[in-house]
Design a protein around this motif. Structure first.
Motif, PDB file in Angstrom:
ATOM      1  N   LEU A   2       0.838  -1.197   0.000  1.00  0.00           N
ATOM      2  CA  LEU A   2       0.000   0.000   0.000  1.00  0.00           C
ATOM      3  C   LEU A   2       0.873   1.246   0.000  1.00  0.00           C
ATOM      4  O   LEU A   2       2.065   1.207   0.330  1.00  0.00           O
ATOM      5  N   ARG A   3       0.249   2.381  -0.340  1.00  0.00           N
ATOM      6  CA  ARG A   3       0.928   3.664  -0.309  1.00  0.00           C
ATOM      7  C   ARG A   3       0.071   4.640   0.491  1.00  0.00           C
ATOM      8  O   ARG A   3      -1.125   4.773   0.242  1.00  0.00           O
ATOM      9  N   PHE A   4       0.727   5.342   1.451  1.00  0.00           N
ATOM     10  CA  PHE A   4       0.010   6.302   2.296  1.00  0.00           C
ATOM     11  C   PHE A   4       0.711   7.646   2.218  1.00  0.00           C
ATOM     12  O   PHE A   4       1.934   7.737   2.408  1.00  0.00           O
ATOM     13  N   LEU A   5      -0.068   8.698   1.936  1.00  0.00           N
ATOM     14  CA  LEU A   5       0.460  10.052   1.840  1.00  0.00           C
ATOM     15  C   LEU A   5      -0.218  10.912   2.899  1.00  0.00           C
ATOM     16  O   LEU A   5      -1.416  11.190   2.808  1.00  0.00           O
ATOM     17  N   PRO A   6       0.521  11.327   3.929  1.00  0.00           N
ATOM     18  CA  PRO A   6      -0.094  12.152   4.978  1.00  0.00           C
ATOM     19  C   PRO A   6      -0.572  13.488   4.427  1.00  0.00           C
ATOM     20  O   PRO A   6      -0.104  13.961   3.398  1.00  0.00           O
ATOM     21  N   HIS A   7      -1.486  14.116   5.168  1.00  0.00           N
ATOM     22  CA  HIS A   7      -2.118  15.342   4.690  1.00  0.00           C
ATOM     23  C   HIS A   7      -1.132  16.485   4.530  1.00  0.00           C
ATOM     24  O   HIS A   7      -1.333  17.366   3.680  1.00  0.00           O
ATOM     25  N   ASP A   8      -0.052  16.518   5.301  1.00  0.00           N
ATOM     26  CA  ASP A   8       0.877  17.647   5.214  1.00  0.00           C
ATOM     27  C   ASP A   8       1.735  17.600   3.959  1.00  0.00           C
ATOM     28  O   ASP A   8       2.357  18.587   3.591  1.00  0.00           O
ATOM     29  N   ARG A   9       1.796  16.433   3.272  1.00  0.00           N
ATOM     30  CA  ARG A   9       2.513  16.339   2.005  1.00  0.00           C
ATOM     31  C   ARG A   9       1.568  16.288   0.819  1.00  0.00           C
ATOM     32  O   ARG A   9       1.998  16.270  -0.323  1.00  0.00           O
ATOM     33  N   GLU A  10       0.263  16.224   1.064  1.00  0.00           N
ATOM     34  CA  GLU A  10      -0.725  15.925   0.017  1.00  0.00           C
ATOM     35  C   GLU A  10      -0.929  17.037  -0.996  1.00  0.00           C
ATOM     36  O   GLU A  10      -0.910  16.779  -2.201  1.00  0.00           O
ATOM     37  N   ALA A  36      -2.093  17.791  -6.600  1.00  0.00           N
ATOM     38  CA  ALA A  36      -2.865  18.879  -7.201  1.00  0.00           C
ATOM     39  C   ALA A  36      -3.306  18.555  -8.619  1.00  0.00           C
ATOM     40  O   ALA A  36      -4.374  18.990  -9.062  1.00  0.00           O
ATOM     41  N   GLU A  37      -2.497  17.787  -9.368  1.00  0.00           N
ATOM     42  CA  GLU A  37      -2.809  17.501 -10.765  1.00  0.00           C
ATOM     43  C   GLU A  37      -3.597  16.210 -10.935  1.00  0.00           C
ATOM     44  O   GLU A  37      -3.906  15.828 -12.072  1.00  0.00           O
ATOM     45  N   LEU A  38      -3.913  15.543  -9.850  1.00  0.00           N
ATOM     46  CA  LEU A  38      -4.572  14.242  -9.946  1.00  0.00           C
ATOM     47  C   LEU A  38      -6.043  14.336  -9.556  1.00  0.00           C
ATOM     48  O   LEU A  38      -6.407  15.126  -8.676  1.00  0.00           O
ATOM     49  N   PRO A  39      -6.911  13.524 -10.195  1.00  0.00           N
ATOM     50  CA  PRO A  39      -8.341  13.493  -9.811  1.00  0.00           C
ATOM     51  C   PRO A  39      -8.518  12.690  -8.525  1.00  0.00           C
ATOM     52  O   PRO A  39      -8.854  11.505  -8.549  1.00  0.00           O
ATOM     53  N   ILE A  40      -8.274  13.331  -7.397  1.00  0.00           N
ATOM     54  CA  ILE A  40      -8.340  12.690  -6.084  1.00  0.00           C
ATOM     55  C   ILE A  40      -9.403  13.405  -5.257  1.00  0.00           C
ATOM     56  O   ILE A  40      -9.493  14.636  -5.267  1.00  0.00           O
ATOM     57  N   HIS A  41     -10.190  12.625  -4.546  1.00  0.00           N
ATOM     58  CA  HIS A  41     -11.273  13.195  -3.746  1.00  0.00           C
ATOM     59  C   HIS A  41     -10.711  14.017  -2.585  1.00  0.00           C
ATOM     60  O   HIS A  41      -9.923  13.526  -1.779  1.00  0.00           O
ATOM     61  N   ARG A  42     -11.084  15.291  -2.538  1.00  0.00           N
ATOM     62  CA  ARG A  42     -10.720  16.151  -1.408  1.00  0.00           C
ATOM     63  C   ARG A  42     -11.853  16.124  -0.402  1.00  0.00           C
ATOM     64  O   ARG A  42     -12.873  16.800  -0.584  1.00  0.00           O
ATOM     65  N   ALA A  43     -11.703  15.321   0.631  1.00  0.00           N
ATOM     66  CA  ALA A  43     -12.791  15.128   1.586  1.00  0.00           C
ATOM     67  C   ALA A  43     -12.823  16.261   2.604  1.00  0.00           C
ATOM     68  O   ALA A  43     -11.833  16.943   2.845  1.00  0.00           O
ATOM     69  N   PRO A  69      -8.922  14.470   7.081  1.00  0.00           N
ATOM     70  CA  PRO A  69      -9.708  14.478   5.835  1.00  0.00           C
ATOM     71  C   PRO A  69      -8.859  14.522   4.570  1.00  0.00           C
ATOM     72  O   PRO A  69      -9.322  14.100   3.513  1.00  0.00           O
ATOM     73  N   GLN A  70      -7.612  15.036   4.669  1.00  0.00           N
ATOM     74  CA  GLN A  70      -6.754  15.139   3.487  1.00  0.00           C
ATOM     75  C   GLN A  70      -5.720  14.017   3.403  1.00  0.00           C
ATOM     76  O   GLN A  70      -4.871  14.040   2.512  1.00  0.00           O
ATOM     77  N   ASP A  71      -5.776  13.054   4.304  1.00  0.00           N
ATOM     78  CA  ASP A  71      -4.893  11.889   4.170  1.00  0.00           C
ATOM     79  C   ASP A  71      -5.264  11.117   2.907  1.00  0.00           C
ATOM     80  O   ASP A  71      -6.423  11.102   2.482  1.00  0.00           O
ATOM     81  N   PHE A  72      -4.257  10.465   2.320  1.00  0.00           N
ATOM     82  CA  PHE A  72      -4.503   9.722   1.083  1.00  0.00           C
ATOM     83  C   PHE A  72      -3.890   8.327   1.196  1.00  0.00           C
ATOM     84  O   PHE A  72      -2.705   8.179   1.521  1.00  0.00           O
ATOM     85  N   VAL A  92      -5.150   1.927  -9.926  1.00  0.00           N
ATOM     86  CA  VAL A  92      -4.929   2.279  -8.522  1.00  0.00           C
ATOM     87  C   VAL A  92      -6.276   2.281  -7.817  1.00  0.00           C
ATOM     88  O   VAL A  92      -7.227   2.939  -8.258  1.00  0.00           O
ATOM     89  N   LEU A  93      -6.375   1.518  -6.720  1.00  0.00           N
ATOM     90  CA  LEU A  93      -7.548   1.520  -5.858  1.00  0.00           C
ATOM     91  C   LEU A  93      -7.319   2.516  -4.732  1.00  0.00           C
ATOM     92  O   LEU A  93      -6.310   2.424  -4.023  1.00  0.00           O
ATOM     93  N   SER A  94      -8.228   3.487  -4.591  1.00  0.00           N
ATOM     94  CA  SER A  94      -8.067   4.544  -3.584  1.00  0.00           C
ATOM     95  C   SER A  94      -9.260   4.553  -2.638  1.00  0.00           C
ATOM     96  O   SER A  94     -10.311   5.107  -2.974  1.00  0.00           O
ATOM     97  N   PRO A  95      -9.141   3.941  -1.470  1.00  0.00           N
ATOM     98  CA  PRO A  95     -10.221   4.028  -0.470  1.00  0.00           C
ATOM     99  C   PRO A  95     -10.057   5.288   0.390  1.00  0.00           C
ATOM    100  O   PRO A  95      -8.931   5.715   0.673  1.00  0.00           O
ATOM    101  N   TYR A  96     -11.184   5.882   0.793  1.00  0.00           N
ATOM    102  CA  TYR A  96     -11.143   7.120   1.583  1.00  0.00           C
ATOM    103  C   TYR A  96     -11.917   6.940   2.887  1.00  0.00           C
ATOM    104  O   TYR A  96     -12.908   6.220   2.945  1.00  0.00           O
ATOM    105  N   ARG A  97     -11.485   7.663   3.903  1.00  0.00           N
ATOM    106  CA  ARG A  97     -12.193   7.810   5.172  1.00  0.00           C
ATOM    107  C   ARG A  97     -12.604   6.474   5.803  1.00  0.00           C
ATOM    108  O   ARG A  97     -13.718   6.000   5.620  1.00  0.00           O
ATOM    109  N   PRO A  98     -11.717   5.840   6.578  1.00  0.00           N
ATOM    110  CA  PRO A  98     -12.136   4.643   7.332  1.00  0.00           C
ATOM    111  C   PRO A  98     -13.284   5.005   8.274  1.00  0.00           C
ATOM    112  O   PRO A  98     -13.264   6.047   8.924  1.00  0.00           O
ATOM    113  N   ARG A  99     -14.273   4.171   8.367  1.00  0.00           N
ATOM    114  CA  ARG A  99     -15.437   4.493   9.185  1.00  0.00           C
ATOM    115  C   ARG A  99     -15.109   4.439  10.684  1.00  0.00           C
ATOM    116  O   ARG A  99     -15.890   4.925  11.500  1.00  0.00           O
TER     117      ARG A  99
END
Length: 573
Positions: free
Chosen positions: A352-360, A365-372, A385-388, A403-410
């Protein structure tokens, strides 16, 4: 006793529940027994029976059926279908009011059962029609073989009789009846094929419905598990401050949703992946599995296009957003270079790949990624909310498929060891399923092209047959290789009339058998050099006819060479 218990019924303020409860009490009153005795008789807990009858809980279906059966046994009158149907309808309506999730689950189970029965009936009908088609084809082929044998025997008899006049259109005795039988069999065969096509279409629709209902049922089960986990957490008062990442305490307390998503649920979402019948269905199963099976609110899949860039091909969210939700990403494209840069700088959590919000922001910026949007984290391990988080999907050869991108663990926490491992396993299965779906799609496209080519070939063959049979000139097809070299394998009616010989006799001869002895050299030259030549061919009355003979050498798609010869009489008047 019954009156006393009825006085203690709580105020329901739920008409549907109250109506169902009144129905159960009316049926129970027919038994004229106490609650304690009835519970002992049916081997149920007295407290549970009491809660069913006073409306605190909605009675399960088997309890209702059992109660009706007890009344039927006591009175000696079987329960009518109308009464049983009314009981089930009242129960479902009460369940819908009291527990919508459980109601949806039971409704989907009933619908899936009905769809499975429809699929079974359609499969049985398809098998029966397939057998009928095979049998009809066999009868039609036998009839055609009898007709060809009758035609050949008749032609041989006519030829050996020495008759000087030959009408090639005269039919032997019994041919008309046999032709009628063949037409009837072919009509029956065509009708069976149409019915088979309809049955196969119905079976396909039933299969699609089963797949859709099964997916919805799995989603409903996962949703119900999530609701029960949330209730359990509230009732047990789980602490807000999580343990350290990766510890058993963290996995046990901060991830109740994943903890309740058992291995059985995981196997089901993987089975759902493999059950998809198209690439689009597989991608949808991937995002739905990440949401309902792995405990995320939203998931997207970006798929690699032929040009190398990635397009958002599937999106799923637990609760559909009214606007600016992840669904707006569908169809948006991100460059391969941007994705490679993101994957390269992200933290490695296994595969897996994890990008913390402070580097996001700068990287995505150029990618179609959900900004929660959502509450900011209070603790170190809370999800921002900005973790990826994403799972790259690779083929067996190591090529990036998507690439499978899951957002916001419940759970509201960054995924722990259990979730990461489950997501890794799921992404591996998803990559295999996507690769198989792509291969299947390519095979289907190739089959479609082949079918189109075969249709064009059949149309070309039919056009050639019509031209061949109805041409005013005599035409023959001659084999150039093999044991039948030089033999006339196919002749038209015009050549039969010109030479006064039936079709069955000509197909047993060659032009070398028919040419005048003095013109053998001319025939050999025409066979080797092609072009047109005048020569004499033998007629049935032992005379000869001067003809123009033209040869054309052609080849089948498989490379087999054959000769088409055109024969026209020379007017000597």
């Amino acid at each position: 006793m019954l009156e006393k218990r009825a006085e203690q019924l709580p105020e329901l303020d739920e008409p549907a529940v109250e109506e169902f409860t009144d129905f159960l009490n009316q049926v129970f009153a027919t038994l004229a027994t106490s609650l304690t005795r009835y519970a002992a008789r049916v081997k149920r807990d007295k407290g549970s029976v009491s809660r069913y009858l006073n409306g605190r809980r909605i009675a399960p279906e088997d309890f209702v059926d059992e109660l009706l059966s007890q009344v039927a046994e006591l009175t000696g009158n079987p329960v009518t279908d109308e009464v049983r149907l009314r009981a089930h309808q009242l129960r479902l309506e009460a369940l819908r009011v009291r527990n919508p999730s459980q109601h949806e689950l039971e409704h989907l189970r009933e619908s899936l059962g009905a769809a499975e029965r429809e699929l079974h009936l359609a499969s049985v009908r398809e098998r029966a029609l397939l057998k009928a088609v095979v049998a009809a084809e066999g009868r039609a082929n036998q009839a055609e073989q009898r007709y060809r044998q009758l035609e050949s025997d008749w032609a041989t008899i006519r030829y050996s009789s020495g008759s000087t006049e030959l009408d090639v259109y005269t039919q032997p005795e019994g041919a008309e009846e046999l032709q009628g039988e063949i037409r009837s069999l072919k009509a029956e065969l065509e009708a069976l094929r149409i019915e088979l096509s309809r049955a196969q279409a119905m079976k396909h629709e039933a299969e699609e419905q089963c797949v859709q209902l099964e997916g919805r049922l799995l989603a409903a089960e996962a949703t119900l598990q999530t609701e029960r986990a949330r209730t359990h957490e509230q009732n047990t008062g789980a602490p807000e401050e999580p343990a350290q990442p990766g510890s058993p305490r963290m996995d046990a307390e901060s991830e109740p949703y994943i903890r309740l998503a058992t291995l059985r649920t995981f196997h089901r979402i993987v089975a759902d992946l493999n059950a998809a019948r198209s690439l689009a269905g597989t991608l949808q199963a991937v995002v739905e599995g990440a949401v309902h099976g792995l405990g995320f609110d939203t998931a997207t899949v970006s798929l690699v296009r032929p040009d190398g860039d990635l397009v958002v091909a599937a999106v799923w969210e637990l609760e559909e957003s009214t606007m600016f939700g992840p669904s707006v990403l569908l169809g948006q494209v991100g460059s391969r270079e941007s994705w490679d840069r993101l994957l390269g700088v992200s933290d490695h959590w296994g595969t897996l790949r994890f990008l913390p919000h402070d580097r996001e922001p700068a990287i995505t910026a150029e990618l179609p990624i959900h900004r929660a949007f959502g509450p900011l984290p209070l603790h170190t391990n809370d999800w921002h909310p900005q973790d990826f988080l994403c799972a790259p999907l690779y083929s067996a050869g190591g090529d990036l498929l998507g690439v499978l991108s899951p957002y916001r663990p419940r759970s509201g926490k960054r995924p722990g060891a259990w979730t990461r491992e489950a997501l890794e396993m799921f992404s591996l299965q998803a990559a295999v399923a996507i690769g198989n779906s792509r291969l299947l799609a390519e095979m289907q496209r190739a089959l479609a092209r082949l079918e189109k080519e075969q249709q064009a070939l059949r149309a070309s063959e039919e056009s050639f047959r019509q031209t061949f049979e109805h041409a005013p000139s005599g035409i023959a097809v001659t084999e150039l290789h093999g044991a039948d070299r030089g033999q006339l394998t196919r002749v038209n009616d015009a050549l039969c009339r010109l030479l006064g010989r039936p079709r069955a006799v000509l197909r047993q001869q060659s032009f070398a058998d028919l040419v005048h002895p003095d013109d053998q050299a001319l025939l050999e030259r025409a066979n080797t050099e092609g072009g047109s030549v005048q020569l004499r061919l033998a007629l049935r009355d032992r005379g000869h006819q001067l003809v123009y003979l033209r040869n054309s050498i052609l080849a089948d798609p498989d490379g087999t060479m054959f000769c088409i010869t055109t024969v026209d009489p020379v007017n000597t008047a």
